[in-house]
Design a protein around this motif. Sequence first.
Motif, PDB file in Angstrom:
ATOM      1  N   SER A 109     -15.068 -33.663 -21.690  1.00  0.00           N
ATOM      2  CA  SER A 109     -14.513 -33.001 -20.500  1.00  0.00           C
ATOM      3  C   SER A 109     -13.381 -33.803 -19.879  1.00  0.00           C
ATOM      4  O   SER A 109     -12.384 -33.227 -19.414  1.00  0.00           O
ATOM      5  CB  SER A 109     -15.624 -32.789 -19.467  1.00  0.00           C
ATOM      6  N   ILE A 137     -10.369 -21.706 -27.281  1.00  0.00           N
ATOM      7  CA  ILE A 137     -10.438 -21.369 -25.854  1.00  0.00           C
ATOM      8  C   ILE A 137     -11.871 -21.519 -25.345  1.00  0.00           C
ATOM      9  O   ILE A 137     -12.115 -22.101 -24.284  1.00  0.00           O
ATOM     10  CB  ILE A 137      -9.915 -19.932 -25.614  1.00  0.00           C
ATOM     11  N   HIS A 138     -12.832 -21.007 -26.114  1.00  0.00           N
ATOM     12  CA  HIS A 138     -14.238 -21.129 -25.718  1.00  0.00           C
ATOM     13  C   HIS A 138     -14.653 -22.593 -25.605  1.00  0.00           C
ATOM     14  O   HIS A 138     -15.395 -22.964 -24.689  1.00  0.00           O
ATOM     15  CB  HIS A 138     -15.134 -20.421 -26.738  1.00  0.00           C
ATOM     16  N   GLU A 172     -13.370 -24.080 -22.419  1.00  0.00           N
ATOM     17  CA  GLU A 172     -14.146 -23.583 -21.277  1.00  0.00           C
ATOM     18  C   GLU A 172     -15.523 -24.231 -21.228  1.00  0.00           C
ATOM     19  O   GLU A 172     -16.045 -24.518 -20.144  1.00  0.00           O
ATOM     20  CB  GLU A 172     -14.247 -22.066 -21.351  1.00  0.00           C
ATOM     21  N   ASP A 173     -16.116 -24.495 -22.402  1.00  0.00           N
ATOM     22  CA  ASP A 173     -17.393 -25.222 -22.448  1.00  0.00           C
ATOM     23  C   ASP A 173     -17.247 -26.624 -21.868  1.00  0.00           C
ATOM     24  O   ASP A 173     -18.216 -27.195 -21.345  1.00  0.00           O
ATOM     25  CB  ASP A 173     -17.900 -25.314 -23.882  1.00  0.00           C
ATOM     26  N   ILE A 229     -13.024 -26.382 -18.404  1.00  0.00           N
ATOM     27  CA  ILE A 229     -11.674 -25.947 -18.038  1.00  0.00           C
ATOM     28  C   ILE A 229     -11.716 -24.467 -17.635  1.00  0.00           C
ATOM     29  O   ILE A 229     -12.215 -23.630 -18.375  1.00  0.00           O
ATOM     30  CB  ILE A 229     -10.691 -26.153 -19.205  1.00  0.00           C
ATOM     31  N   GLN A 230     -11.173 -24.162 -16.454  1.00  0.00           N
ATOM     32  CA  GLN A 230     -11.202 -22.795 -15.953  1.00  0.00           C
ATOM     33  C   GLN A 230     -10.162 -21.920 -16.641  1.00  0.00           C
ATOM     34  O   GLN A 230      -9.087 -22.381 -17.030  1.00  0.00           O
ATOM     35  CB  GLN A 230     -10.946 -22.792 -14.445  1.00  0.00           C
ATOM     36  N   GLU A 231     -10.489 -20.629 -16.769  1.00  0.00           N
ATOM     37  CA  GLU A 231      -9.595 -19.680 -17.411  1.00  0.00           C
ATOM     38  C   GLU A 231      -8.233 -19.634 -16.720  1.00  0.00           C
ATOM     39  O   GLU A 231      -7.195 -19.544 -17.385  1.00  0.00           O
ATOM     40  CB  GLU A 231     -10.217 -18.292 -17.417  1.00  0.00           C
ATOM     41  N   LEU A 277      -6.106 -22.490 -17.903  1.00  0.00           N
ATOM     42  CA  LEU A 277      -5.640 -22.268 -19.274  1.00  0.00           C
ATOM     43  C   LEU A 277      -4.508 -21.249 -19.306  1.00  0.00           C
ATOM     44  O   LEU A 277      -3.499 -21.438 -19.988  1.00  0.00           O
ATOM     45  CB  LEU A 277      -6.794 -21.791 -20.150  1.00  0.00           C
ATOM     46  N   GLN A 278      -4.664 -20.187 -18.557  1.00  0.00           N
ATOM     47  CA  GLN A 278      -3.650 -19.139 -18.538  1.00  0.00           C
ATOM     48  C   GLN A 278      -2.332 -19.658 -17.979  1.00  0.00           C
ATOM     49  O   GLN A 278      -1.256 -19.214 -18.370  1.00  0.00           O
ATOM     50  CB  GLN A 278      -4.134 -17.946 -17.718  1.00  0.00           C
ATOM     51  N   ARG A 312      -9.852 -10.361 -23.005  1.00  0.00           N
ATOM     52  CA  ARG A 312     -10.151 -11.223 -24.151  1.00  0.00           C
ATOM     53  C   ARG A 312     -10.176 -10.457 -25.472  1.00  0.00           C
ATOM     54  O   ARG A 312     -11.077 -10.614 -26.308  1.00  0.00           O
ATOM     55  CB  ARG A 312     -11.467 -11.977 -23.941  1.00  0.00           C
TER      56      ARG A 312
END
Length: 328
Positions: free
Chosen positions: A212, A241-242, A245-246, A249-251, A254-255, A294
């Motif tokens: 992390s 991406i998954h 996020e695991d 990291i927030q969507e 990332l966006q 998604r």
Amino acid sequence: MEQRLVDCLKIALKYNVSDIHFNMYQDHSVSAEMRIDGVILKLRNFEADQSFFNYLLYRANLDLSNAFKPQTGRFDVTVNGKRLALRFAVLASVSLTSGVLRILNQNTSLEIDDLTYDQASIHYLKTITIHRNGLFIFSGVTGSGKTTSLYTILNAVQGKKVFTLEDPVEVYSNHFVQLSVNEHGPLTFDQGLKQLMRHDPDIIMIGEIRDSKQAEIALRCALTGHLVVTSIHASSCVNTIHRLEDLGIQETMLQAVLKGISTQRLLATKDHGRMGVYEIMNESEVQYYFENHRTSKNFVTLQQKIQQGIQTHTLEETQLEEDFTYGS
């Protein structure tokens, strides 16, 4: 001992293999294996015992009296007139001791055009370092060539200051500044990041995202307006991406910064030794994925790319059988 090691390295170079797996069993016998096209193959006509394994420990300056302790060391060997930088990592289990010998500088002279047969993938790889900011991620399984892709792209950069944060530095290069970082060493990731930020970097390479904290550092660098390239273990672009996020990291983050993802595999080929196959999500495909619940549009998967490559480029099994046997 040295000649036996050199013979193994010659075969690894022949098939462009980066890792040789040496397994020492309870009867002190030692086998040698290499991964080719995702499959672990056992080296033919290789016979060794504990003395050979101890020789590798000695060359890597590791503790022979405590072989059950996880250890990593480095040494050099000359093969076919080329000086190879090697890293030897040892890990013991109940039934065997595993030693993995990695060739660190095998592909330092590659150019981007040498990485793959696919022109669309070559175009994508060449345009990464044109960006002034954002995050580009290289994913794949162990031995898929992620590090080679990263170094090849960075070696092609001109007119920009490139810095790396690596744990450890795998390939030494004169083209950019490399910082060896370790959370338990004299220079942590946070400290390394602070230092390189004082040197006005254009591009920051983070060797591999493993946890992390490293994921957060990669996102933080990209959010501050730098171009960041890095790698992570994942089997597809979507799974990359998954995986992030695991790691927390927030969507929305990332966006905001994710400009592209590539997932790769290596294929053994008739004419090029080894060649990369890339599944790619470029910036527009990344944004489409997030904005459309998604889902992906007209997306060519890694398996489809592999099938395209297999049709015309793969190595015939009879060539492998000269040096390897299937199964352990």
